[in-house]
Design an enzyme around this catalytic site. Structure first.
Site, PDB file in Angstrom:
ATOM      1  CE1 TYR A 146      -3.607   2.606   0.589  1.00  0.00           C
ATOM      2  CE2 TYR A 146      -2.340   3.296   2.511  1.00  0.00           C
ATOM      3  CZ  TYR A 146      -3.366   3.517   1.617  1.00  0.00           C
ATOM      4  OH  TYR A 146      -4.155   4.631   1.739  1.00  0.00           O
ATOM      5  CG  ASP A 241       5.788   3.624   0.839  1.00  0.00           C
ATOM      6  OD1 ASP A 241       6.084   4.275   1.863  1.00  0.00           O
ATOM      7  OD2 ASP A 241       4.619   3.466   0.449  1.00  0.00           O
ATOM      8  CE  LYS A 269       1.047   5.210   8.266  1.00  0.00           C
ATOM      9  NZ  LYS A 269       1.035   4.339   7.101  1.00  0.00           N
TER      10      LYS A 269
END
Ligand SMILES: *Cc1c(COP(=O)(O)O)cnc(C)c1O
Length: 429
Positions: A146, A241, A269
């Site tokens: 994702y 990522d 994050k």
């Protein structure tokens, strides 16, 4: 009986009237466990308290950012202090330079970095930059990885022999999806075949270095190296990522652990200390293609705002202490050992993947190679386990596809209490 309190239930029906599905991000709706969410009143350290006054030990930490635990004083004090001088200027501020310097110092592959406001923005911008730099269109991604919800990355594997993807959401044009090839993760032959066939068309390969959004999956030995070599040989950029793993698994994330040097890296994050922050960076030659120096446009009204930069920096500074990453590993190892002993004693078929403060428990005996294996675990067992734990004050991710997180606020006592609850719950399934 799902154990969700009356005030949460009331808020959720009110939410559903004015917010689609009652939530601002789908996983929060608890659909994967067949229920409704609780609403949070406050959180501190390793614990969350819901609006009905029930307390939980939390293993999600806002889906990754809260690596110091909830509301750490170093971060909340910083936010209070900095906010007094203004929360956004749209003019350069000193925190931006300190943040960029920190990222470049900690992550050797990053020579220059641009801040943005979410992980989605980071990957979307990195993709555009890679396309602009290579003057190619094709992106390669992996099934089960994702990368946020931008059009080029919300793409699912196509049917049959076609590796070019299909939209994974209504509203994503087929023409966009066709510029994204989707391959199974951890299958070297699929990678070799694609590069042999259309390697010269590939702008970039984007990969969750350790995939953590469909379970927590680890690369087979040599797989990431192959990815790096094939990309390099064909003039495609390699994008790691590390929105989830960056600054969580160590100062340089997975690339530090694996000793690899991607062309571009994406962050989010942890880097924002709980505020909305993303970042992407890499080789200077590539990053210099961004506006205003280069032809690839990318911008953001709130990007690099002082509040978010200062909060993120405060969090990173705390992690850099000797009591940071080594302590997270110590907690992770303690939890892993206890969990393995318990599950073996109970005879529960399982697989457990854990690196540092990230873990994922799968109710299956299959080896977890990629998302296909993750999907074959015992979902009904997971659901019972989840609700059983929630009722007893342990909050695990409400989906069998999510990774669990420990924070520096967790203690051995928290972990042992949790293992005690697991023991009781497993005994009752
Ligand atoms: C969470 C996540 C994203 C998206 O970040 P948002 O801040 O939710 O937009 C992208 N990639 C990975 C690996 C993630 O875990």
């Amino acid at each position: 009986m799902d154990g969700i309190g009356p005030l949460s239930k009331k808020l959720f029906s009110a939410a559903k009237e004015v917010i689609p599905g009652g939530v601002n991000s789908p996983v929060r709706a608890f659909r994967n466990v067949g229920g409704e969410p609780f609403f949070v009143r406050r959180a501190k350290g390793s614990r969350i308290e819901d609006v009905d006054g029930k307390s939980y030990i939390d293993y999600i930490g806002s889906w990754g950012p809260n690596i110091l635990g909830h509301a750490p004083t170093v971060v909340t004090n910083t936010i209070h202090e900095v906010a007094k001088s203004g929360v956004s200027f749209g003019i350069p501020n000193p925190f931006e330079v300190e943040m960029a310097r920190t990222v470049c110092d900690w992550v050797p592959s990053v020579e220059k970095v641009r801040m943005c406001n979410s992980g989605t923005e980071a990957t979307m911008s990195a993709i555009r930059l890679a396309r602009g730099f290579t003057k190619r269109d094709l992106i390669v991604k992996f099934d089960g990885c994702y990368h946020g919800h931008s059009d080029s990355l919300l793409v699912a594997a196509g049917s049959g022999a076609l590796t070019h993807g299909e939209p994974d959401s209504a509203g994503v044009p087929g023409d966009f999806a066709r510029n994204t090839a989707v391959l199974p993760y951890n299958r070297p032959e699929a990678l070799e075949e694609l590069f042999a066939r259309e390697g010269e068309k590939v702008a970039a390969v984007i990969v969750e270095s350790y995939p953590a959004n469909a379970g927590f999956v680890l690369p087979r030995p040599g797989y990431l190296e192959l990815l790096a070599r094939l990309s390099r040989e064909h003039g495609a950029l390699l994008i790691f990522d590390e929105v989830m793993t960056g600054f969580r698994l160590g100062k340089a994330g997975v690339q530090g652990i694996e000793g690899l040097s991607p062309d571009l890296s994406c962050f989010g994050k942890v880097i924002g200390g709980g505020l909305p922050v993303g970042a992407f960076g890499g080789r200077a030659e590539v990053m210099d293609q961004l506006a205003p120096d280069g032809p690839v446009y990318q911008a953001g009204t709130l990007s690099g705002n002082p509040l978010a930069m200062a909060a993120g920096l405060a969090q990173l500074r705390e992690l850099a202490r000797p009591s940071g990453y080594p302590r997270l590993e110590q907690l992770g190892a303690h939890f892993e050992q206890g969990l393995r002993t318990l599950l073996d004693a109970k005879g529960v078929p399982h697989r457990l993947n854990r690196v540092g403060s990230m873990f994922c428990l799968f109710f299956t005996e299959r080896e977890i190679v990629n998302v296909d294996d993750v999907m074959k675990q015992d979902m009904e067992f997971f659901r019972k386990f989840f609700w059983g734990c929630l009722a007893k004050g342990i909050y695990l991710a409400p989906s069998p596809y999510e990774t669990g997180f420990l924070s520096l606020a967790h203690t051995e006592a928290d972990l042992d209490e949790t293992l005690g609850v697991f023991d009781e719950v497993l005994g009752g399934i």
